[in-house]
Design a protein around this motif. Structure first.
Motif, short mmCIF file in Angstrom:
data_model
loop_
_atom_site.label_atom_id
_atom_site.label_comp_id
_atom_site.label_asym_id
_atom_site.label_seq_id
_atom_site.Cartn_x
_atom_site.Cartn_y
_atom_site.Cartn_z
N SER A 110 0.84 -1.21 0.00
CA SER A 110 0.00 0.00 0.00
C SER A 110 0.87 1.25 0.00
O SER A 110 0.52 2.26 -0.64
CB SER A 110 -0.93 -0.01 1.22
N ASN A 111 1.99 1.22 0.70
CA ASN A 111 2.92 2.35 0.68
C ASN A 111 3.45 2.59 -0.73
O ASN A 111 3.58 3.74 -1.17
CB ASN A 111 4.10 2.08 1.62
N ALA A 114 0.76 4.31 -2.73
CA ALA A 114 0.62 5.70 -2.31
C ALA A 114 1.76 6.57 -2.85
O ALA A 114 1.55 7.74 -3.19
CB ALA A 114 0.57 5.78 -0.79
N GLN A 115 2.95 6.01 -2.95
CA GLN A 115 4.10 6.76 -3.47
C GLN A 115 3.98 7.04 -4.96
O GLN A 115 4.52 8.03 -5.46
CB GLN A 115 5.39 5.99 -3.18
N SER A 123 -1.70 5.58 3.01
CA SER A 123 -1.39 4.17 2.82
C SER A 123 -2.02 3.30 3.91
O SER A 123 -2.41 2.16 3.65
CB SER A 123 0.12 3.96 2.78
N ASN A 124 -2.15 3.84 5.14
CA ASN A 124 -2.76 3.06 6.22
C ASN A 124 -4.24 2.81 5.97
O ASN A 124 -4.75 1.72 6.22
CB ASN A 124 -2.57 3.78 7.56
N MET A 127 -4.48 0.35 3.16
CA MET A 127 -4.17 -0.98 3.67
C MET A 127 -5.36 -1.57 4.41
O MET A 127 -5.67 -2.76 4.27
CB MET A 127 -2.95 -0.90 4.61
#
Length: 360
Positions: A110-111, A114-115, A123-124, A127
């Motif tokens: 997920s990070n 998001a990037q 991202s949290n 996720m």
């Protein structure tokens, strides 16, 4: 329970998909890049040969011996070995680790999404949404989940190549002690060994069957998965999306495998869901990965260490000799030395190495 024909292809395909997705998910935490350092990958191959292969044999041998999934089997195995009930804790450590590992790889993926995008969702949160989708998908049939995971995994590899992956030339650099920890984590934790995943997909074996025809395809599939990772990078939005989809399917498969162990143990459905969702969703909290990641790595290695000690030193020699059914007694003796001595010592060294990386 899978039939014999299905298990022939299910275990290797599952090994390839899960190993690749877990490695992609753990790579940021391990600092692994496509730097093509020949010394590191030779070190990794050594760990695959001398540590991972014996542990795969261990899983398949215990599956044949117990004829039930790992968590439920520990009661029988400890009784047969006249061992204290405390050894059964490794089954609980492994089954709770499955959703815990799933949460870690899902957060890292997920990070990456998001990037590569700016859609205003952290991202949290992403996720957390993906986790509940994966939990819902975990109720699908096992073979369907494996096929969906395989399609998405292959699509992510193709997408990465289409959108370009900068690959450096191979280079030989000095071997550093800290690399041993990463190589061992890559070989054991990222391959899902010690969690009973391949144990569960090989429960239908006859006790007189040899373990090697089941073990080697799993091991080779894991080698192919890491080879694929060597040419993979999330360098654009589309590959990131596809990897996230593949990770959701892989997490659903992991949750299903964990849930099956809890079902075999006879736990109430509500308790099953709590034990699966709590370790998975703990990663949603902001900055949780800063202290959860080291726990994840050391926890995974500890499971393999406990299994190696239990099988190598506590179980009776004759039990796994019959289950593994090697064609040559020398092969059994080599495997036993690896499990009793080489594996425990190597894992302890890897833990020290990894802890050394955490120090400033």
């Amino acid at each position: 329970m899978q039939d014999t024909a299905m298990s022939r292809w299910l275990s290797p395909l599952m090994a390839f998909c899960l190993s690749f997705i877990i490695i992609v998910g753990l790579a940021p935490s391990l600092g692994l890049q496509i730097d093509r350092q020949l010394d590191f990958w030779l070190l990794w191959f050594a760990t695959m040969l001398f540590l991972a292969l014996p542990i795969i044999y261990l899983e398949i041998g215990l599956a044949k011996r117990a004829q039930t999934s790992a968590l439920n089997a520990l009661s029988k195995l400890t009784r047969e070995a006249d061992a204290h009930q405390r050894w059964r804790v490794v089954g609980w450590l492994a089954v709770i680790f499955i959703p815990f590992l799933a949460g870690g790889i899902l957060l890292n993926t997920s990070n990456a999404v998001a990037q590569q995008n700016d859609f205003g969702i952290g991202s949290n949160i992403l996720m957390g949404i993906a986790a509940f989708i994966a939990f819902g998908l975990s109720f699908l049939q096992r073979s369907v989940l494996v096929v969906l995971t395989a399609i998405a995994t292959i699509a992510s590899l193709v997408a990465a190549q289409v959108f370009g992956v900068q690959v450096n030339d191979w280079q030989l650099t000095p071997v550093e002690f800290k690399e041993w920890g990463s190589a061992t984590i890559l070989a054991l934790v990222a391959s899902g060994l010690g969690l009973g995943l391949y144990w569960q997909t090989n429960l239908n074996q006859e006790k007189q069957d040899a373990a090697t025809p089941k073990t080697l395809p799993i091991w080779l599939a894991q080698l192919v998965a890491v080879a694929g990772f060597g040419y993979f990078a999330i360098s654009a939005a589309i590959p990131a999306y596809i990897v996230l989809i593949a990770t959701i399917f892989a997490v659903a498969l992991l949750l299903q495998l964990g849930k099956e162990q809890l079902v075999h143990r006879g736990l109430a459905q509500a308790v099953q869901y709590i034990l699966l969702l709590a370790p998975l969703l703990i990663w949603v909290f902001p900055a949780a990965d800063l202290f959860l990641t080291p726990i994840l790595m050391l926890w995974g290695l500890s499971i393999c260490l406990i299994y190696a000690i239990f099988v190598g030193w506590i179980m009776k020699i004759s039990h796994l000799r019959k289950a593994l059914n090697f064609s040559n007694e020398a092969f059994y003796n080599i495997w036993r030395v690896a499990v009793r001595i080489v594996t425990p010592l190597a894992i302890v060294v890897a833990m020290i190495s990894y802890l050394g990386q955490l120090l400033p």
